[in-house]
Design an enzyme around this catalytic site. Sequence first.
Site, PDB file in Angstrom:
ATOM      1  CD1 TRP A 177      -2.687   1.732   0.469  1.00 15.82           C
ATOM      2  CD2 TRP A 177      -1.326   2.504   2.061  1.00 15.82           C
ATOM      3  NE1 TRP A 177      -3.042   3.030   0.732  1.00 15.82           N
ATOM      4  CE2 TRP A 177      -2.230   3.530   1.706  1.00 15.82           C
ATOM      5  CE3 TRP A 177      -0.362   2.767   3.049  1.00 15.82           C
ATOM      6  CZ2 TRP A 177      -2.202   4.802   2.297  1.00 15.82           C
ATOM      7  CZ3 TRP A 177      -0.342   4.032   3.637  1.00 15.82           C
ATOM      8  CH2 TRP A 177      -1.256   5.027   3.262  1.00 15.82           C
ATOM      9  CD  GLU A 218      -4.627  -1.585   1.810  1.00 16.14           C
ATOM     10  OE1 GLU A 218      -3.424  -1.679   2.156  1.00 16.14           O
ATOM     11  OE2 GLU A 218      -5.540  -1.348   2.616  1.00 16.14           O
ATOM     12  CE  LYS A 220      -6.555   5.807   1.966  1.00 12.00           C
ATOM     13  NZ  LYS A 220      -5.701   5.813   3.140  1.00 12.00           N
ATOM     14  CG  ASP A 251      -8.777  -1.178   4.007  1.00 14.51           C
ATOM     15  OD1 ASP A 251      -9.895  -0.745   4.373  1.00 14.51           O
ATOM     16  OD2 ASP A 251      -7.743  -1.028   4.689  1.00 14.51           O
ATOM     17  CG  HIS A 254      -8.873   1.542   1.318  1.00 13.49           C
ATOM     18  ND1 HIS A 254      -7.571   1.179   1.041  1.00 13.49           N
ATOM     19  CD2 HIS A 254      -8.860   2.060   2.563  1.00 13.49           C
ATOM     20  CE1 HIS A 254      -6.812   1.434   2.085  1.00 13.49           C
ATOM     21  NE2 HIS A 254      -7.562   1.976   3.022  1.00 13.49           N
ATOM     22  CG  HIS A 278      -5.928  -4.457   5.037  1.00 17.26           C
ATOM     23  ND1 HIS A 278      -5.109  -3.381   4.819  1.00 17.26           N
ATOM     24  CD2 HIS A 278      -5.118  -5.506   5.330  1.00 17.26           C
ATOM     25  CE1 HIS A 278      -3.847  -3.769   4.948  1.00 17.26           C
ATOM     26  NE2 HIS A 278      -3.830  -5.047   5.257  1.00 17.26           N
ATOM     27  CG  ASP A 286      -9.570   4.417   5.068  1.00 19.89           C
ATOM     28  OD1 ASP A 286      -9.953   3.367   5.605  1.00 19.89           O
ATOM     29  OD2 ASP A 286      -8.396   4.621   4.723  1.00 19.89           O
ATOM     30  CG  ASP A 288      -8.154   2.489   9.135  1.00 20.66           C
ATOM     31  OD1 ASP A 288      -8.330   1.345   8.724  1.00 20.66           O
ATOM     32  OD2 ASP A 288      -7.629   3.389   8.446  1.00 20.66           O
ATOM     33  CG  ASP A 318      -5.494  -1.598   7.981  1.00 18.50           C
ATOM     34  OD1 ASP A 318      -4.887  -1.093   8.947  1.00 18.50           O
ATOM     35  OD2 ASP A 318      -5.500  -1.080   6.842  1.00 18.50           O
TER      36      ASP A 318
HETATM   37  C1  RNT Z   1      -4.130   2.768   4.531  1.00 18.61           C
HETATM   38  C2  RNT Z   1      -4.170   1.316   4.280  1.00 18.61           C
HETATM   39  C3  RNT Z   1      -3.011   0.519   4.825  1.00 18.61           C
HETATM   40  C4  RNT Z   1      -2.603   0.916   6.214  1.00 18.61           C
HETATM   41  C5  RNT Z   1      -1.639  -0.050   6.872  1.00 18.61           C
HETATM   42  C6  RNT Z   1      -0.970   0.539   8.061  1.00 18.61           C
HETATM   43  O1  RNT Z   1      -5.273   3.423   4.178  1.00 18.61           O
HETATM   44  O2  RNT Z   1      -5.372   0.779   4.738  1.00 18.61           O
HETATM   45  O3  RNT Z   1      -3.299  -0.822   4.738  1.00 18.61           O
HETATM   46  O4  RNT Z   1      -3.702   1.074   7.053  1.00 18.61           O
HETATM   47  O5  RNT Z   1      -0.739  -0.510   5.960  1.00 18.61           O
HETATM   48 ZN    ZN Z   2      -5.602  -1.338   4.696  1.00 17.67          ZN
END
Ligand code: RNT
Ligand code: ZN
Length: 409
Positions: A177, A218, A220, A251, A254, A278, A286, A288, A318
């Site tokens: 990523w 990955e 986004k 993810d 994303h 993720h 996003d 998290d 994640d």
């Molecule tokens: C960021 C991505 C990525 C990170 C990690 C720390 O938007 O989701 O995967 O969160 O690599």
């Molecule tokens: Zn991620």
Amino acid sequence: MYNKAKQEYAAYGIDTDKAIASLKDIPVSIHCWQGDDVVGLDGGGAASGGIQTTGNYIGRARNFEELKADIKTAFSLMPGKKRLNLHASYAVGATVDRDKYEPKHFAEWVKFAKQLGLDGIDFNPTLFSHKNVKDGLTLSSPDEKIRNFWVNHCIACLHIAEYFADEFNGTCAFNIWLPDGFKDVPADRLTPRLRLKDSLDKILACGYDKRKVTVAVESKVFGVGVESYTVGSNEFYQNYAAKNNICCLLDNGHYHPLEYVSDKIPSLLAFYDTVALHVTRGVRWDSDHVVLLEDEVKEIAKEIVRNNATEKVKIALDYFDASINRLSAWVTGQRAMQKALLYALLINHSELKELQDGADFTALMVKQEEYKTLPFGAVWKEYLRREGLKEDYLTEIRQYENSVLKERV
Ligand code: RNT
Ligand code: ZN
């Protein structure tokens, strides 16, 4: 309660003992970065590049020893098969820059993961929180020196991933990523992508062992301060992965809020042998947040289970929350993922598929609603008991907070 639940599920054609046994074997890769707010051990500092940890709860792990102690305690409260997901920024005792990292900088992690009896280690190059992120760009930078640095970092990391695979006699999921993008309307959207494509080609050409390392990319849609354009978009990476025989990492924070990763999993399974995830929880963006047992997480789990894809889909977590006890965040999210998988294992999918194919959407709706109130909790409790755990983990975490975390001032 369990025996009663077992009977109720049996009436639906479901063997709860079998579900419990299956759940135990589905590995979940747990991110090391929940423990220290994505700071890492190599001096890069707070997370940057469009990601942000918010909150200031006491007890952030400030060094390797503290992080290990926290992981050990948190993991001891998590049921099931666990893998450790490391970022390159968690190198131990490295005196060289990231482009020169070697397996020896991770040997202590291997020792630790073996002590904990983990299933393996997964790995991520760290293309953020570093001085060579130039004007927000890494592998897509117009500066060749910058691109080369990050290419070399990723290659170094691929060899470390091979080492992890060897040490655990298995494979290592390797996820790329990068934060590259622009805050405002770009003048050129194509050239950065062509540069990223070229950098990825160089990385993959390093001759790593594909049997040992599963490389994923990955995508986004946007990040904080990178709102207008992301070089590594969904279309870019899905095409790149398909053409280069690597895999995509989805993810669920994303995408646009009305796009669902649960729907993307089967779309990719139609074309790929492996899909990486993720699992996170985005609140309005996003963000998290800690994974909870929500509908979309259940849908994701259903797509994995009913497509017999527990080996094809690499499940990783994640998220990073610094506003609550970090160990509790870890355990709550991991248990939520496990609960979602158990929920999916306790559904008679072939019966529901038949209703769909027979166009009996009335019965399909009724049955799907019935599943929601079956005694799932009793089976979950029994699973925990068989794993040597209780439903309560807060008491132990509170004790740890009082005796260990509060001392970290
Ligand atoms: C960021 C991505 C990525 C990170 C990690 C720390 O938007 O989701 O995967 O969160 O690599
Ligand atoms: Zn991620």
